[in-house]
Motif scaffolding. Structure first.
Motif, PDB file in Angstrom:
ATOM      1  N   PRO A   1       0.834  -1.205   0.000  1.00  0.00           N
ATOM      2  CA  PRO A   1       0.000   0.000   0.000  1.00  0.00           C
ATOM      3  C   PRO A   1       0.869   1.257   0.000  1.00  0.00           C
ATOM      4  CG  PRO A   1       0.080  -0.944   2.200  1.00  0.00           C
ATOM      5  CD  PRO A   1       0.891  -1.847   1.317  1.00  0.00           C
TER       6      PRO A   1
ATOM      7  N   ARG B   1       2.330   1.115   7.103  1.00  0.00           N
ATOM      8  CA  ARG B   1       2.788   1.184   8.498  1.00  0.00           C
ATOM      9  C   ARG B   1       3.043  -0.238   8.978  1.00  0.00           C
ATOM     10  NH1 ARG B   1      -0.922   4.439  12.237  1.00  0.00           N
ATOM     11  NH2 ARG B   1       0.804   4.055  13.635  1.00  0.00           N
TER      12      ARG B   1
ATOM     13  N   TYR C   1       5.549 -12.780   9.799  1.00  0.00           N
ATOM     14  CA  TYR C   1       4.148 -12.643  10.220  1.00  0.00           C
ATOM     15  C   TYR C   1       3.217 -12.567   9.006  1.00  0.00           C
ATOM     16  CZ  TYR C   1       0.100 -10.768  12.777  1.00  0.00           C
ATOM     17  OH  TYR C   1      -1.140 -10.561  13.315  1.00  0.00           O
TER      18      TYR C   1
ATOM     19  N   PRO D   1       2.808 -13.906  17.398  1.00  0.00           N
ATOM     20  CA  PRO D   1       3.186 -12.595  16.843  1.00  0.00           C
ATOM     21  C   PRO D   1       2.082 -11.545  16.975  1.00  0.00           C
ATOM     22  CG  PRO D   1       3.044 -14.260  15.093  1.00  0.00           C
ATOM     23  CD  PRO D   1       2.948 -14.974  16.390  1.00  0.00           C
ATOM     24  N   THR D   2       0.816 -11.976  16.903  1.00  0.00           N
ATOM     25  CA  THR D   2      -0.277 -10.995  17.064  1.00  0.00           C
ATOM     26  C   THR D   2      -0.259 -10.427  18.486  1.00  0.00           C
ATOM     27  OG1 THR D   2      -1.635 -12.179  15.453  1.00  0.00           O
ATOM     28  CG2 THR D   2      -2.779 -10.641  16.892  1.00  0.00           C
TER      29      THR D   2
ATOM     30  N   ARG E   1       2.252  -9.965  20.236  1.00  0.00           N
ATOM     31  CA  ARG E   1       3.355  -9.002  20.300  1.00  0.00           C
ATOM     32  C   ARG E   1       3.011  -7.707  19.560  1.00  0.00           C
ATOM     33  NH1 ARG E   1       8.133 -10.499  17.920  1.00  0.00           N
ATOM     34  NH2 ARG E   1       8.928  -8.670  18.971  1.00  0.00           N
ATOM     35  N   ALA E   2       2.094  -7.803  18.605  1.00  0.00           N
ATOM     36  CA  ALA E   2       1.702  -6.608  17.839  1.00  0.00           C
ATOM     37  C   ALA E   2       0.716  -5.728  18.623  1.00  0.00           C
ATOM     38  CB  ALA E   2       1.085  -7.029  16.511  1.00  0.00           C
TER      39      ALA E   2
ATOM     40  N   HIS F   1      -7.141  -1.803  17.089  1.00  0.00           N
ATOM     41  CA  HIS F   1      -6.337  -0.901  16.258  1.00  0.00           C
ATOM     42  C   HIS F   1      -5.100  -1.645  15.753  1.00  0.00           C
ATOM     43  CE1 HIS F   1      -4.231   2.526  14.701  1.00  0.00           C
ATOM     44  NE2 HIS F   1      -3.220   2.280  15.497  1.00  0.00           N
ATOM     45  N   ASP F   2      -4.976  -1.731  14.443  1.00  0.00           N
ATOM     46  CA  ASP F   2      -3.856  -2.462  13.843  1.00  0.00           C
ATOM     47  C   ASP F   2      -3.097  -1.511  12.911  1.00  0.00           C
ATOM     48  OD1 ASP F   2      -2.101  -4.128  12.625  1.00  0.00           O
ATOM     49  OD2 ASP F   2      -3.569  -5.593  11.950  1.00  0.00           O
ATOM     50  N   PRO F   3      -1.915  -1.046  13.315  1.00  0.00           N
ATOM     51  CA  PRO F   3      -1.193  -0.100  12.464  1.00  0.00           C
ATOM     52  C   PRO F   3      -0.884  -0.669  11.085  1.00  0.00           C
ATOM     53  CG  PRO F   3      -0.047  -0.432  14.566  1.00  0.00           C
ATOM     54  CD  PRO F   3      -1.183  -1.392  14.539  1.00  0.00           C
ATOM     55  N   ALA F   4      -0.694  -1.992  11.005  1.00  0.00           N
ATOM     56  CA  ALA F   4      -0.321  -2.604   9.713  1.00  0.00           C
ATOM     57  C   ALA F   4      -1.539  -3.059   8.913  1.00  0.00           C
ATOM     58  CB  ALA F   4       0.618  -3.774   9.967  1.00  0.00           C
TER      59      ALA F   4
ATOM     60  N   ASP G   1      -3.316  -1.749   6.552  1.00  0.00           N
ATOM     61  CA  ASP G   1      -3.258  -1.557   5.091  1.00  0.00           C
ATOM     62  C   ASP G   1      -2.396  -2.624   4.424  1.00  0.00           C
ATOM     63  OD1 ASP G   1      -4.916   0.579   5.212  1.00  0.00           O
ATOM     64  OD2 ASP G   1      -3.361   2.103   4.995  1.00  0.00           O
ATOM     65  N   LEU G   2      -1.274  -2.937   5.065  1.00  0.00           N
ATOM     66  CA  LEU G   2      -0.365  -3.937   4.492  1.00  0.00           C
ATOM     67  C   LEU G   2      -0.996  -5.332   4.521  1.00  0.00           C
ATOM     68  CD1 LEU G   2       2.619  -4.361   3.459  1.00  0.00           C
ATOM     69  CD2 LEU G   2       3.156  -5.037   5.794  1.00  0.00           C
ATOM     70  N   LEU G   3      -1.761  -5.582   5.586  1.00  0.00           N
ATOM     71  CA  LEU G   3      -2.321  -6.925   5.775  1.00  0.00           C
ATOM     72  C   LEU G   3      -3.693  -7.094   5.107  1.00  0.00           C
ATOM     73  CD1 LEU G   3      -1.427  -7.460   9.553  1.00  0.00           C
ATOM     74  CD2 LEU G   3      -0.121  -8.158   7.550  1.00  0.00           C
ATOM     75  N   ALA G   4      -4.232  -6.002   4.572  1.00  0.00           N
ATOM     76  CA  ALA G   4      -5.605  -6.050   4.042  1.00  0.00           C
ATOM     77  C   ALA G   4      -5.846  -7.172   3.038  1.00  0.00           C
ATOM     78  CB  ALA G   4      -5.970  -4.695   3.439  1.00  0.00           C
ATOM     79  N   PRO G   5      -4.913  -7.472   2.114  1.00  0.00           N
ATOM     80  CA  PRO G   5      -5.232  -8.527   1.136  1.00  0.00           C
ATOM     81  C   PRO G   5      -4.647  -9.911   1.470  1.00  0.00           C
ATOM     82  CG  PRO G   5      -3.448  -7.181   0.287  1.00  0.00           C
ATOM     83  CD  PRO G   5      -3.681  -6.765   1.710  1.00  0.00           C
TER      84      PRO G   5
ATOM     85  N   ARG H   1      -8.666 -11.612  11.881  1.00  0.00           N
ATOM     86  CA  ARG H   1      -7.545 -11.005  12.613  1.00  0.00           C
ATOM     87  C   ARG H   1      -8.055 -10.222  13.818  1.00  0.00           C
ATOM     88  NH1 ARG H   1      -6.224  -9.265   7.487  1.00  0.00           N
ATOM     89  NH2 ARG H   1      -6.227  -7.089   8.094  1.00  0.00           N
TER      90      ARG H   1
ATOM     91  N   ARG I   1      -7.297 -10.856  17.857  1.00  0.00           N
ATOM     92  CA  ARG I   1      -6.887  -9.799  18.787  1.00  0.00           C
ATOM     93  C   ARG I   1      -7.820  -9.744  19.998  1.00  0.00           C
ATOM     94  NH1 ARG I   1      -3.880  -5.049  17.407  1.00  0.00           N
ATOM     95  NH2 ARG I   1      -2.391  -5.607  15.795  1.00  0.00           N
TER      96      ARG I   1
END
Lengths: 288, 185
Positions: A91, A95, A108, B11-12, B14-15, B62-65, B67-71, B79, B83
């Motif tokens: 994207p 972030r 991850y 890992p979640t 830890r996120a 609230h997940d800062p990542a 956008d990266l994880l969306a697809p 997810r 959480r």
């Protein structure tokens, strides 16, 4: 306006793709057909590039039109799941988790992409990070990395699993020239496996990397073809002089005492060879 | 999918940002101990704790990542559920400890009121705008508690705003249905 593009055998195809936000039509009846190779998406801010890429990454649903990704229909839940196993997405301004290391972050994402073998995941993550020049930083906390390094971590996450369709929204943002060159090598390798679609504002990136270029403006694909054809589109319509020209549709300073002009050159003008920038400026101008 | 979520659990965890819940829990537990030591009834403490813990639970979405994880194949709903499960475990531990420490009736520390506020917040987070949904959802428990305290007792309005305490399970059920309706968001 519709445009059809063919590189080689469609891995990505859209018909009449449209997305609206209230009164704003962000993507307006876009028809695409893209096969293997690297495709650059150029366009001014607000042209609809990010919205189009988010639809093609299955993050957004279109309001109208059809999409086929890797021969599958992303509106069908089972097929969307299969597409998501086989695509990579970067994207705009991604972030990350500051407390993770790059290796943990990429691992991850690999877990969430359903890669079960831990050894395989770790090896893939290491390879992706090393290819992007982060081999010596993969155990450092992400919050201590520069913006360019964080961008490369996100890119490594997108690359994991050798995706057949890679959708990248301004991947070169924040990268220095050396990192941009490394990025080109990595993306060239990815293009052997499938389609890479990247948006950028950098025409040099497009000419160095892409076999095909799309120019988007006001939600529409207003030009499509090879980068050299985009440059040639402005041939004979670019000239330079030390002063303003009334016949120019666009003029800009290129150096002390020298201006470049786009439009119909006046009699006796010093016409110069057109570049990709010239072609891009011309087609976006004509589209309006 | 369960196997993938199990693999992603560590890992979640830890996120997730644990500092807010750790701080709030410490404050609530100290308040419960002090109240117990003074021998006075802690009528308001469970309600304050429910609002605070529910708000923090919703905030963990609230997940800062994002956008990266969306697809990725694991959906946003899955997810989020992971959480909530991770954070929910910690919240329930704190809630149980508060119930043991505070000098209140068992009804005051029944888990239903906590779940009613949390589920309402999650429903708002699911249906809220992409960027601000979690923030709005996290405000819901605190706001509902505050309005409940502010509205004078006896009328229909007081009955309605007190539903999270008096009839929490129907509230939980409605909120869960609302969450499920928004599972593809």
């Amino acid at each position: 306006m519709t445009t059809t593009d063919t590189v080689t055998g469609a891995l990505l195809a859209t018909t009449g793709l449209t997305k609206r936000y209230g009164p704003l039509t962000a993507v307006d009846h876009v028809d695409l057909s893209l096969g293997r190779g690297i495709v650059g998406l150029l366009g001014p801010n607000g042209a609809g590039k990010t919205t189009l890429l988010r639809i093609l990454a299955t993050v957004l649903s279109p309001d109208a039109g059809d999409v086929r990704l890797l021969g599958l229909d992303p509106t069908e839940p089972k097929e969307r799941l299969e597409i998501r196993r086989r695509i990579g997405f970067l994207p705009q301004s991604p972030r990350l988790y500051g407390g993770f290391t790059p290796l943990e972050m990429v691992d991850y994402v690999a877990i969430l992409k359903e890669h079960t073998d831990k050894t395989w995941r770790r090896n893939e993550a290491r390879a992706a990070l090393e290819a992007l020049g982060l081999g010596d930083r993969m155990h450092q906390r992400i919050r201590t990395l520069s913006g360019g390094m964080q961008q490369r971590v996100a890119l490594a996450a997108a690359l994991i699993g050798t995706p057949q369709l890679l959708v990248l929204d301004e991947p070169a943002t924040g990268l220095d020239p050396e990192q941009r060159i490394a990025l080109r090598s990595v993306l060239a390798g990815c293009a052997d496996e499938g389609t890479v679609l990247l948006s950028t504002h950098n025409t040099a990136e497009v000419s160095a990397l892409c076999q095909h270029v799309l120019v988007m403006d006001q939600g529409r694909i207003c030009w499509s073809g090879a980068p050299e054809d985009l440059a040639a589109a402005a041939q004979g319509q670019v000239w330079e002089s030390p002063h303003d020209e009334p016949t120019a549709v666009r003029s800009w300073l290129t150096g002390p005492g020298n201006r470049r002009h786009l439009g119909t050159p006046p009699e006796g003008a010093r016409v110069v060879t057109s570049t990709l920038d010239d072609g891009y400026l011309l087609v976006t101008r004509l589209a309006r | 999918m369960i196997a993938v979520l199990a693999r992603a659990a560590l890992p979640t965890s830890r996120a997730i940002r644990w500092t807010p819940i750790a701080g709030a829990s410490a404050l609530l537990l100290v308040a419960a101990m002090l109240t117990a030591a003074s021998g006075r009834p802690a009528d308001l403490l469970p309600a304050v704790a429910a609002a605070a813990l529910a708000s923090l639970l919703v905030g963990s979405l609230h997940d800062p990542a994002h956008d990266l994880l969306a697809p990725v194949p694991v959906s946003a709903m899955q997810r989020r559920a992971l959480r909530l499960a991770l954070m929910g475990g910690a919240v329930l531990l704190v809630w149980t400890a508060l119930g043991l420490l505070a000098q209140t009736s068992p009804a005051a520390t029944a888990v239903g009121s906590l779940l009613a506020l949390a589920a309402s917040g999650v429903a708002v987070a699911v249906w809220g705008p992409a960027r601000t949904g979690v923030l709005l959802g996290a405000v819901v428990p605190v706001l509902w508690f505050a309005v409940d305290q502010a509205v004078p007792g006896g009328g229909l309005a007081a009955d309605l705003v007190g539903l999270w305490r008096t009839d929490p399970w129907p509230v939980v059920a409605v909120a869960l249905v609302v969450c499920l309706m928004g599972r593809h968001r």
